[in-house]
Motif scaffolding. Structure first.
Motif, PDB file in Angstrom:
ATOM      1  N   LYS A  53      38.432  40.996  31.210  1.00  0.00           N
ATOM      2  CA  LYS A  53      39.678  40.343  31.305  1.00  0.00           C
ATOM      3  C   LYS A  53      39.249  38.872  31.831  1.00  0.00           C
ATOM      4  O   LYS A  53      39.946  37.851  31.118  1.00  0.00           O
ATOM      5  N   SER A  54      38.656  38.759  33.076  1.00  0.00           N
ATOM      6  CA  SER A  54      38.285  37.405  33.513  1.00  0.00           C
ATOM      7  C   SER A  54      37.291  36.510  32.533  1.00  0.00           C
ATOM      8  O   SER A  54      37.766  35.317  32.478  1.00  0.00           O
ATOM      9  N   VAL A  55      36.539  37.178  31.953  1.00  0.00           N
ATOM     10  CA  VAL A  55      35.570  36.526  30.950  1.00  0.00           C
ATOM     11  C   VAL A  55      36.335  35.914  30.034  1.00  0.00           C
ATOM     12  O   VAL A  55      36.075  34.761  29.582  1.00  0.00           O
ATOM     13  N   PHE A 102      42.499  31.890  40.559  1.00  0.00           N
ATOM     14  CA  PHE A 102      41.559  32.891  40.597  1.00  0.00           C
ATOM     15  C   PHE A 102      41.808  34.089  41.437  1.00  0.00           C
ATOM     16  O   PHE A 102      42.652  34.200  42.132  1.00  0.00           O
ATOM     17  N   GLN A 103      40.905  35.297  40.835  1.00  0.00           N
ATOM     18  CA  GLN A 103      40.920  36.377  41.439  1.00  0.00           C
ATOM     19  C   GLN A 103      40.692  36.547  43.030  1.00  0.00           C
ATOM     20  O   GLN A 103      41.280  37.475  43.722  1.00  0.00           O
ATOM     21  N   GLU A 104      39.945  35.527  43.392  1.00  0.00           N
ATOM     22  CA  GLU A 104      39.333  35.740  44.698  1.00  0.00           C
ATOM     23  C   GLU A 104      39.811  34.584  45.682  1.00  0.00           C
ATOM     24  O   GLU A 104      39.222  33.565  45.717  1.00  0.00           O
ATOM     25  N   ALA A 184      46.859  33.520  35.291  1.00  0.00           N
ATOM     26  CA  ALA A 184      46.657  34.186  36.677  1.00  0.00           C
ATOM     27  C   ALA A 184      46.087  35.371  36.585  1.00  0.00           C
ATOM     28  O   ALA A 184      46.449  36.227  36.076  1.00  0.00           O
ATOM     29  N   ASP A 185      44.865  35.104  37.301  1.00  0.00           N
ATOM     30  CA  ASP A 185      43.772  36.308  37.128  1.00  0.00           C
ATOM     31  C   ASP A 185      44.003  37.272  38.455  1.00  0.00           C
ATOM     32  O   ASP A 185      43.769  36.860  39.172  1.00  0.00           O
ATOM     33  N   GLU A 186      44.840  38.133  38.268  1.00  0.00           N
ATOM     34  CA  GLU A 186      45.139  39.001  39.462  1.00  0.00           C
ATOM     35  C   GLU A 186      45.630  38.179  40.582  1.00  0.00           C
ATOM     36  O   GLU A 186      45.008  38.285  41.727  1.00  0.00           O
TER      37      GLU A 186
HETATM   38 MG   LIG Z   1      38.545  39.905  36.562  1.00  0.00          MG
END
Ligand SMILES: [Mg+2]
Ligand SMILES: Nc1ncnc2c1ncn2[C@@H]1O[C@H](COP(=O)(O)OP(=O)(O)OP(=O)(O)O)[C@@H](O)[C@H]1O
Lengths: 332, 306
Positions: A53-55, A102-104, A184-186
């Motif tokens: 998903k993120s890639v 981002f996710q983080e 929107a990644d998580e």
């Molecule tokens: Mg991801």
């Protein structure tokens, strides 16, 4: 497919392949993904951890770094091809027309600059505005994403803010230039349920106020049900099923999606658990021969072990990568 | 911030006293009578006795130490046995040369080390990278005296561009500072390169790119400040190695700095002078560390806000 909505399409990804060339071999993290994001819609991308998903999302803005590379395929924004475009052209889009959350949240902000400065930078990179005006706009967006004491927080360093506030800063940074597409990644994984609801509300509002399309990547099908119009289900670098939100829940096609739905956490449960479909996500270096999901699939047939299924049309823009749907419509 | 500075300054006081104690102990308690050493073997015993008493050398060690400390705090480091002058005068005459030399060497180290580290990191694994790293490895591994003699031979003797030795003109400081700074430049270049490459893997670098910043802005604006934190610590450590290298450099290039004074004090067994120069050099090192620490806290808000 019956309906043609070409003019309403914002982003069209066609047969995208993004691979990582590691010393152990080629990891096909994204392996022929075709995906559309229409204007003014919230499109969900779901799937287990590590399914690409993120890639996929990072490929859009070419934020994939070595040893990863877009191998082939096309990504068009408003009809304009991005794969192979010059870096200056892509940079012009980044943070401006397309932005990313981002996710983080804990590590996505630079520890040595104030958050206000970092968000202002997103404005001043793309627009000729005075420092004062940029600051005012940052404070406004901080208020809009629900950061209390926005003026004071402008001068705060990331380590002085909680994870929730940092994620709000990231969301503010992504929204401050009013992008056409927000990836929107998580965005809410790190946040508690109340704040999650506020953030989702905020994103919906952004969509309706500014016509921003949103690509929402998540583990949480509950979140998908709440805000998405259309959903893609990914597995091991491929789209396994795609449908509008009602069909996905009411006429679930793929056995994988069924598994995901069964493992939705109970609404009252405090902590969300990861999916627990039996078996494990396959190693992308050693994919099974036929369907990627068949080692874990309770409906697997002889055919599934031998050939890879295509995306079969089940009608109403509902596609399923499963031989059960070879003849369209209802499962065979 | 002000509180942090005051705290840091206060912490360095006991460190300084401890260092003075250790130096004093080593130079006074080790076997061998300093007076005999200084005056030679053939002096009448009663003369030695009189001298010992005048210098307070018969007092218990701890009394001697506190007397020394008390005087040192007032800027009195005693008399040089050999030169018959105030140690503090001799030090104040010599130390500007040493400071000039170390500062210009530090300049050379930073102005060459940091940019080459950045360029090597950005051009990672290319010929440019390898070239810079080889050059810096040469600096790290080449002894000061060897590089010094080599440069003297080429630039002073063969080409005649620069004076062989001396300290009166700024030209005479060019070779010494390059010789002394080169090895630090190499260390700084390697550290800058490896830190920068490490920092570039961070999530916030991706955020910076996702904002649409130019790659130069990402590297110089977002990565460099983070990457400089360990480099600043390194610079503090290098203050002492630069001062150490200065001893050799001053001897080669005939600069009458602290290093030269210390070397001749050893030769003359001039205890008060040696003691004074060592303590003064220690003070310079502590000051250098303090400055580096303050620079660190200016760069890193996480320290500043504690
Ligand atoms: Mg991801
Ligand atoms: N730098 C890399 N080198 C090698 N493989 C990578 C690299 N980055 C990602 N991958 C591979 O790409 C695959 C997909 O990763 P991706 O981050 O897109 O998963 P994801 O769906 O976002 O998972 P999550 O829900 O945990 O965020 C992973 O299985 C991983 O093995």
């Amino acid at each position: 497919m019956s309906e043609q909505q070409n003019n309403a399409e914002l982003l069209k990804i066609t047969d995208l392949k993004t691979h990582f060339f590691t010393h152990k071999g080629v990891v096909p993290a994204v392996d022929g993904v075709t995906l559309e994001i229409p204007k003014r819609q919230i499109v969900g991308v779901v799937g287990e951890s590590g399914c690409g998903k993120s890639v996929t999302a990072m490929s859009i803005l070419q934020l994939i770094s070595r040893p990863g590379r877009i191998v082939s395929g096309s990504i068009r924004l408003d009809g304009k091809e991005l794969v192979g475009a010059g870096i200056d052209e892509i940079r012009e889009l980044r943070g401006n027309k397309i932005s990313v959350i981002f996710q983080e949240p804990m590590t996505s902000l630079n520890p040595v600059y104030t958050v206000g400065r970092q968000v202002s930078e997103a404005i001043t990179t793309h627009q000729q505005v005075s420092k004062q005006e940029a600051k005012q706009r940052v404070i406004d967006i901080f208020k809009a994403v629900g950061i209390p004491e926005a003026e004071k927080r402008f001068k705060a360093y990331p380590h002085q803010l909680s994870g929730g506030l940092r994620q709000r800063v990231m969301i503010g940074m992504a929204m401050v230039c009013r992008p056409q597409l927000l990836i929107a990644d998580e965005p809410t994984t790190a946040l508690d349920v109340t704040i999650e609801a506020q953030i989702l509300h905020l994103m919906k509002q952004l969509e309706s106020d500014f016509g921003t399309s949103i690509m929402l990547i998540t583990h949480n099908l509950g979140v998908v049900a709440e805000v998405c119009d259309y959903v893609y289900v990914m597995y091991a670098g491929k789209i396994m099923e795609q449908a509008n939100i009602f069909d996905l829940f009411d006429h679930t096609g793929h056995p994988y999606t069924k598994g995901l739905l069964q493992s939705i956490p109970k609404p009252m449960a405090e902590k969300q658990r990861l999916y627990n479909i039996k078996g494990m996500v396959p190693n992308l270096l050693r994919l099974p021969k036929g369907c990627r999901f068949c080692p874990r699939c309770e409906f697997a047939m002889q055919e599934c072990h031998e050939h890879e299924p295509e995306l079969y049309d089940a009608g109403n823009q509902h596609l399923v990568r499963c031989f059960l749907y070879k003849n369209g419509g209802e499962p065979a | 911030m002000a509180k942090y500075i005051i705290k840091r300054v206060l912490i360095s006081i006991p460190v300084l006293i401890g260092v003075v104690f250790v130096i004093f102990f080593m130079l006074n308690v080790v076997p061998g009578d300093p007076v005999t050493l200084m005056m030679g073997e053939h002096i009448k015993p009663d003369l030695i006795e009189a001298f010992r008493e005048r210098m307070g050398l018969d007092d218990p060690f701890i009394v001697q130490f506190f007397n020394y400390l008390k005087n040192a705090l007032q800027g009195d480091f005693g008399m040089s046995y050999k030169l018959k002058r105030e140690v503090s005068d001799l030090i104040f005459q010599a130390f500007p040369q040493t400071v000039k030399l170390t500062l210009s060497a530090a300049m050379v180290a930073w102005l060459i080390g940091i940019p080459s580290g950045i360029i090597a990191a950005v051009k990672q694994n290319t010929l440019i990278d390898r070239g810079f790293m080889t050059f810096s490895l040469m600096g790290v591994s080449m002894p000061v005296f060897w590089a010094g003699l080599l440069m003297q031979y080429v630039f002073a003797y063969k080409l005649g561009w620069l004076p062989v030795t001396g300290y009166k003109t700024w030209q005479s400081f060019i070779m010494p500072s390059i010789v002394l700074g080169w090895s630090s430049a190499g260390t700084i270049a390697r550290l800058t390169r490896s830190n920068l490459l490490e920092i570039m893997k961070n999530d916030f670098i991706r955020t910076a790119r996702a904002k649409g910043l130019r790659e130069t802005t990402v590297v110089v604006g977002h990565a460099l400040k983070n990457a400089m934190l360990p480099v600043v610590t390194m610079m503090a450590i290098q203050v002492s190695s630069l001062l150490g290298g200065a001893v050799m450099t001053e001897s080669i290039f005939g600069i009458p700095g602290l290093g030269r004074v210390a070397v001749s004090a050893i030769g003359d067994r001039d205890m008060p002078l040696l003691q004074g120069t060592i303590i003064f050099t220690t003070m310079l090192i502590i000051a250098g560390n303090l400055i580096a620490d303050l620079m660190y806290s200016v760069l890193d808000p996480r320290i500043r806000c504690e």
